[in-house]
Design an enzyme around this catalytic site. Structure first.
Site, mmCIF file in Angstrom:
data_model
loop_
_atom_site.group_PDB
_atom_site.id
_atom_site.type_symbol
_atom_site.label_atom_id
_atom_site.label_comp_id
_atom_site.label_asym_id
_atom_site.label_seq_id
_atom_site.Cartn_x
_atom_site.Cartn_y
_atom_site.Cartn_z
ATOM 1 N N CYS A 31 9.522 1.901 3.516
ATOM 2 C CA CYS A 31 10.463 0.821 3.830
ATOM 3 C C CYS A 31 11.876 1.369 3.991
ATOM 4 O O CYS A 31 12.750 0.687 4.490
ATOM 5 C CB CYS A 31 10.432 -0.242 2.752
ATOM 6 S SG CYS A 31 11.157 0.319 1.231
ATOM 7 N N GLU A 72 9.290 -4.207 12.935
ATOM 8 C CA GLU A 72 8.978 -3.013 12.136
ATOM 9 C C GLU A 72 7.647 -2.430 12.619
ATOM 10 O O GLU A 72 6.632 -3.132 12.652
ATOM 11 C CB GLU A 72 8.863 -3.426 10.663
ATOM 12 C CG GLU A 72 8.610 -2.264 9.728
ATOM 13 C CD GLU A 72 8.455 -2.713 8.269
ATOM 14 O OE1 GLU A 72 7.745 -3.696 8.016
ATOM 15 O OE2 GLU A 72 9.033 -2.052 7.390
ATOM 16 N N GLU A 82 -4.910 -3.904 -1.855
ATOM 17 C CA GLU A 82 -6.362 -3.667 -1.843
ATOM 18 C C GLU A 82 -6.695 -2.392 -1.067
ATOM 19 O O GLU A 82 -7.831 -1.948 -1.052
ATOM 20 C CB GLU A 82 -7.109 -4.882 -1.272
ATOM 21 C CG GLU A 82 -6.775 -5.272 0.160
ATOM 22 C CD GLU A 82 -5.535 -6.174 0.279
ATOM 23 O OE1 GLU A 82 -4.524 -5.921 -0.422
ATOM 24 O OE2 GLU A 82 -5.581 -7.104 1.097
ATOM 25 N N ARG A 83 -5.676 -1.797 -0.402
ATOM 26 C CA ARG A 83 -5.957 -0.600 0.399
ATOM 27 C C ARG A 83 -5.950 0.686 -0.428
ATOM 28 O O ARG A 83 -6.531 1.675 -0.027
ATOM 29 C CB ARG A 83 -4.958 -0.514 1.554
ATOM 30 C CG ARG A 83 -5.299 -1.562 2.617
ATOM 31 C CD ARG A 83 -4.402 -1.483 3.806
ATOM 32 N NE ARG A 83 -3.346 -2.469 3.734
ATOM 33 C CZ ARG A 83 -2.394 -2.597 4.629
ATOM 34 N NH1 ARG A 83 -2.338 -1.782 5.660
ATOM 35 N NH2 ARG A 83 -1.468 -3.528 4.505
ATOM 36 N N PHE A 107 0.813 -1.222 0.000
ATOM 37 C CA PHE A 107 0.000 0.000 0.000
ATOM 38 C C PHE A 107 0.843 1.267 0.000
ATOM 39 O O PHE A 107 0.360 2.330 -0.378
ATOM 40 C CB PHE A 107 -0.935 0.004 1.232
ATOM 41 C CG PHE A 107 -0.255 0.477 2.497
ATOM 42 C CD1 PHE A 107 -0.174 1.839 2.786
ATOM 43 C CD2 PHE A 107 0.338 -0.419 3.389
ATOM 44 C CE1 PHE A 107 0.471 2.291 3.941
ATOM 45 C CE2 PHE A 107 0.986 0.021 4.528
ATOM 46 C CZ PHE A 107 1.054 1.381 4.803
ATOM 47 N N SER A 154 5.420 -6.924 3.394
ATOM 48 C CA SER A 154 6.022 -7.257 4.694
ATOM 49 C C SER A 154 6.792 -8.582 4.605
ATOM 50 O O SER A 154 6.511 -9.421 3.742
ATOM 51 C CB SER A 154 4.913 -7.349 5.743
ATOM 52 O OG SER A 154 3.956 -8.308 5.325
ATOM 53 N N LYS A 213 -1.197 -7.176 -9.130
ATOM 54 C CA LYS A 213 -2.136 -7.329 -8.012
ATOM 55 C C LYS A 213 -1.711 -6.271 -6.993
ATOM 56 O O LYS A 213 -0.848 -6.512 -6.155
ATOM 57 C CB LYS A 213 -2.043 -8.752 -7.444
ATOM 58 C CG LYS A 213 -3.274 -9.273 -6.750
ATOM 59 C CD LYS A 213 -3.787 -8.420 -5.615
ATOM 60 C CE LYS A 213 -2.975 -8.528 -4.352
ATOM 61 N NZ LYS A 213 -3.366 -7.500 -3.329
HETATM 62 P P1 NAD Z 1 1.628 -6.563 3.080
HETATM 63 O O1 NAD Z 1 2.651 -7.639 3.194
HETATM 64 O O2 NAD Z 1 0.494 -6.582 4.066
HETATM 65 O O3 NAD Z 1 0.917 -6.614 1.632
HETATM 66 C C1 NAD Z 1 1.665 -6.603 0.451
HETATM 67 C C2 NAD Z 1 0.885 -7.317 -0.644
HETATM 68 O O4 NAD Z 1 0.688 -8.690 -0.264
HETATM 69 C C3 NAD Z 1 -0.506 -6.738 -0.883
HETATM 70 O O5 NAD Z 1 -0.756 -6.734 -2.264
HETATM 71 C C4 NAD Z 1 -1.423 -7.700 -0.150
HETATM 72 O O6 NAD Z 1 -2.695 -7.793 -0.731
HETATM 73 C C5 NAD Z 1 -0.692 -9.017 -0.267
HETATM 74 N N1 NAD Z 1 -0.960 -9.904 0.884
HETATM 75 C C6 NAD Z 1 -1.210 -9.524 2.167
HETATM 76 N N2 NAD Z 1 -1.393 -10.606 2.938
HETATM 77 C C7 NAD Z 1 -1.264 -11.696 2.151
HETATM 78 C C8 NAD Z 1 -1.330 -13.106 2.379
HETATM 79 N N3 NAD Z 1 -1.589 -13.603 3.589
HETATM 80 N N4 NAD Z 1 -1.130 -13.922 1.336
HETATM 81 C C9 NAD Z 1 -0.873 -13.437 0.111
HETATM 82 N N5 NAD Z 1 -0.787 -12.107 -0.175
HETATM 83 C C10 NAD Z 1 -0.982 -11.246 0.835
HETATM 84 O O7 NAD Z 1 2.400 -5.166 3.095
HETATM 85 P P2 NAD Z 1 1.799 -3.703 3.177
HETATM 86 O O8 NAD Z 1 1.277 -3.472 4.559
HETATM 87 O O9 NAD Z 1 0.903 -3.451 2.040
HETATM 88 O O10 NAD Z 1 3.124 -2.824 2.943
HETATM 89 C C11 NAD Z 1 4.004 -2.475 3.960
HETATM 90 C C12 NAD Z 1 5.189 -3.408 4.027
HETATM 91 O O11 NAD Z 1 5.893 -3.396 2.785
HETATM 92 C C13 NAD Z 1 6.211 -2.984 5.063
HETATM 93 O O12 NAD Z 1 6.679 -4.129 5.722
HETATM 94 C C14 NAD Z 1 7.319 -2.346 4.236
HETATM 95 O O13 NAD Z 1 8.593 -2.366 4.842
HETATM 96 C C15 NAD Z 1 7.288 -3.196 3.023
HETATM 97 N N6 NAD Z 1 7.907 -2.540 1.880
HETATM 98 C C16 NAD Z 1 9.112 -3.004 1.443
HETATM 99 C C17 NAD Z 1 9.757 -2.402 0.386
HETATM 100 C C18 NAD Z 1 11.069 -2.920 -0.131
HETATM 101 O O14 NAD Z 1 11.430 -2.611 -1.256
HETATM 102 N N7 NAD Z 1 11.795 -3.710 0.639
HETATM 103 C C19 NAD Z 1 9.164 -1.298 -0.239
HETATM 104 C C20 NAD Z 1 7.927 -0.848 0.229
HETATM 105 C C21 NAD Z 1 7.300 -1.488 1.283
#
Ligand code: NAD
Length: 498
Positions: free
Chosen positions: A281, A383, A176-177, A149, A226, A173
């Site tokens: 991140c 985090e 969804e937020r 998101f 994450s 994909k």
């Molecule tokens: P998230 O892991 O909750 O979601 C990321 C994606 O995974 C979304 O599209 C979501 O729909 C999907 N998802 C969520 N739960 C799932 C599951 N159980 N099974 C399959 N798919 C699932 O992350 P977020 O809250 O949207 O974003 C924040 C996180 O992203 C933080 O941890 C941040 O550090 C990380 N991030 C990392 C980078 C990098 O390049 N390392 C860059 C930006 C953000």
């Protein structure tokens, strides 16, 4: 309330699963949209559509594919204000920060304009008697991106621009937020001349993600989010024989040496710790001052700055940062602050009770500052992804370096010092993927690559830059000979150049 769609085969498609997520306006707390959550069958339909479109797109010559990217860049610039407003409304970040989100994606689209050059192969004439040897890069087919998101424009563009420029079809994909901007980007790619079906957006949650991971026609998956989900997607995607790269969470440290310019370091910590409400991140979440005197002086400068942070609605151009993404995330951040207090860290500035007049239902959180945070605490290890900065004091340079190296995450890190030797030593020995020297958020530019180390990344190639071209193509090597006349007969020995 608006019902959003998927974008498949060049047009908006209504969700048919009957399942929806709520889309919020974080600055007021209102629900503004219903986001369809795709079923496995809807994902499959999108993949089939992309599979049909991909061979013709791969056959378009690279210069023409590059021209689509060129036009896309022009359209992004044309629509920058509207995109930034939409992004800020759905995500919560301020409008100027939303422009940065779009700009850092646009720069990767600019890099992809160079794709004809980037796709050139190698050639050796007369590698053997009458033998020519050459290599070429070919697209993988249909590939997918699953994005978080917090950068709803930049990260989708980091994924789909190189993939498409290399001749693949793409299924995005998004989170969804905040899927409004990703859907708009897909429309702009069509307007830029991309054939229908080459870029598809499927909204969804775990069901859609699992369908992509299990689909035999998806050749590669790029994920950002994450760490627990990154690890899950890496394992499941690899088990299905796909090429997978997953970028996860972070806990970025900034080391402040006794010789650092403390005003500069304070500015850096305020911007990198609290900008975008800490939902980056590459945010700095741990300040590591070296020596008690440095720590005391730094804290003295930080307290009034954290107390006077301007938290406002996303539409307020004078706000330092806006609301966080959802009520659930706000509660998670607040509970981390409670945990820090109960673990014995010293809460110097408490933003838990913050409320904004006129926006009482918005998801706002005041800035929080902890001192005396130690490596055994959960607020140090995990985090938080909010406007919470922890100060972890270090006795000397070696202790500070060890803190950075021992942490399970290794996305970004920074050092503030006036001493070139210390900075050089730190850069060489720190076990982290992206390093800033007197730069708090060292996000590499589009023509370098982006990626963390340790549990911030799973897979072996980074995002954007030359690594993206490697990730989204496979190498074919051709050995050719056109013999005439002489017949050598069968050879039963491995050919060598002896
Ligand atoms: P998230 O892991 O909750 O979601 C990321 C994606 O995974 C979304 O599209 C979501 O729909 C999907 N998802 C969520 N739960 C799932 C599951 N159980 N099974 C399959 N798919 C699932 O992350 P977020 O809250 O949207 O974003 C924040 C996180 O992203 C933080 O941890 C941040 O550090 C990380 N991030 C990392 C980078 C990098 O390049 N390392 C860059 C930006 C953000």
């Amino acid at each position: 309330m608006r019902e959003l769609t998927h974008f498949i085969g060049g047009r908006h498609v209504k969700g048919t699963s009957g399942r929806f997520a709520e889309g919020f306006l974080p600055m007021t707390g209102e629900t503004i949209s219903r986001v369809p959550l795709a079923s496995a069958a809807e994902v499959r339909a999108a993949v089939e559509n992309a599979r049909e479109a991909q061979p013709a797109w791969a056959a378009v010559n690279p210069q023409r594919r590059a021209r689509v990217m060129m036009k896309f860049v022009e359209l992004l610039n044309r629509d920058m204000d509207a995109l930034a407003n939409l992004l800020a409304r759905e995500h919560g970040k301020t409008v100027p920060d939303a422009r940065g989100d779009i700009q850092r994606g646009l720069e990767v689209a600019e890099f992809c304009i160079g794709v004809p050059h980037l796709l050139k192969g190698e050639y050796t004439t007369d590698a053997g008697p009458g033998i020519d040897l050459y290599s070429l890069r070919q697209p993988l087919g249909v590939v997918a991106g699953i994005t978080p998101f917090n950068f709803p424009a930049m990260i989708p563009m980091w994924k789909f621009c190189p993939a498409i420029a290399c001749g693949n079809a793409f299924i995005l994909k998004p989170s969804e937020r905040d899927p409004g901007v990703p859907l708009r980007l897909a429309e702009l790619m069509i307007e830029a001349g991309l054939p229908a079906g080459v870029l598809n957006v499927v909204n969804g949650d775990k069901e859609a993600v699992d369908a992509l991971l299990d689909d035999p026609d998806i050749r590669a998956v790029g994920f950002v989010g994450s760490t627990p989900i990154a690890e899950y997607i890496y394992a499941r995607g690899c088990a299905h024989g796909k090429r997978v790269q997953c970028f996860g969470g972070a806990k970025n440290h900034m080391v402040i040496m006794p010789d650092a310019d403390l005003d500069q370091a304070t500015d850096a910590l305020i911007g990198a710790g609290y900008g975008s409400a800490g939902e980056r991140c590459m945010a700095i979440s741990v300040a590591v001052p070296v020596g008690e005197a440095t720590a005391n002086a730094l804290i003295e400068k930080l307290i009034p700055r954290v107390e006077s942070l301007r938290v406002g609605p996303s539409t307020d151009p004078s706000a330092d940062y806006g609301p966080v993404v959802t009520q659930a995330h706000l509660e998670k951040i607040r509970s981390y602050v409670d945990i820090g207090v109960s673990e014995g860290a010293k809460l110097l500035v408490d933003g838990r009770g913050f409320s904004l007049q006129g926006y009482e239902n918005g998801f706002y959180m005041g800035g929080c500052l902890f001192d005396r945070v130690t490596p055994d605490m959960r607020i140090y290890k995990e985090e938080i992804f909010g406007p919470v900065l922890s100060v972890a004091r270090a006795e000397n340079f070696e202790t500070a370096l060890r803190l950075c190296n021992d942490h399970e995450y290794g996305n970004g890190v920074a050092i503030y010092t006036r001493d070139g030797d210390t900075a050089r030593d730190f850069s060489a020995r720190v076990n982290v993927g992206m390093v800033g020297v007197n730069v708090p958020i060292p996000v590499p530019l589009a023509y370098y690559t982006f990626g963390g180390w340790k549990r911030s990344s799973f897979g072996d190639l980074n995002q954007h830059g030359p690594d993206a071209v490697r990730f989204y193509t496979k190498t074919k090597t051709v050995t050719s000979r056109w013999p005439s006349g002489v017949k050598e007969g069968a050879s039963f020995v491995i050919p060598t150049m002896h």
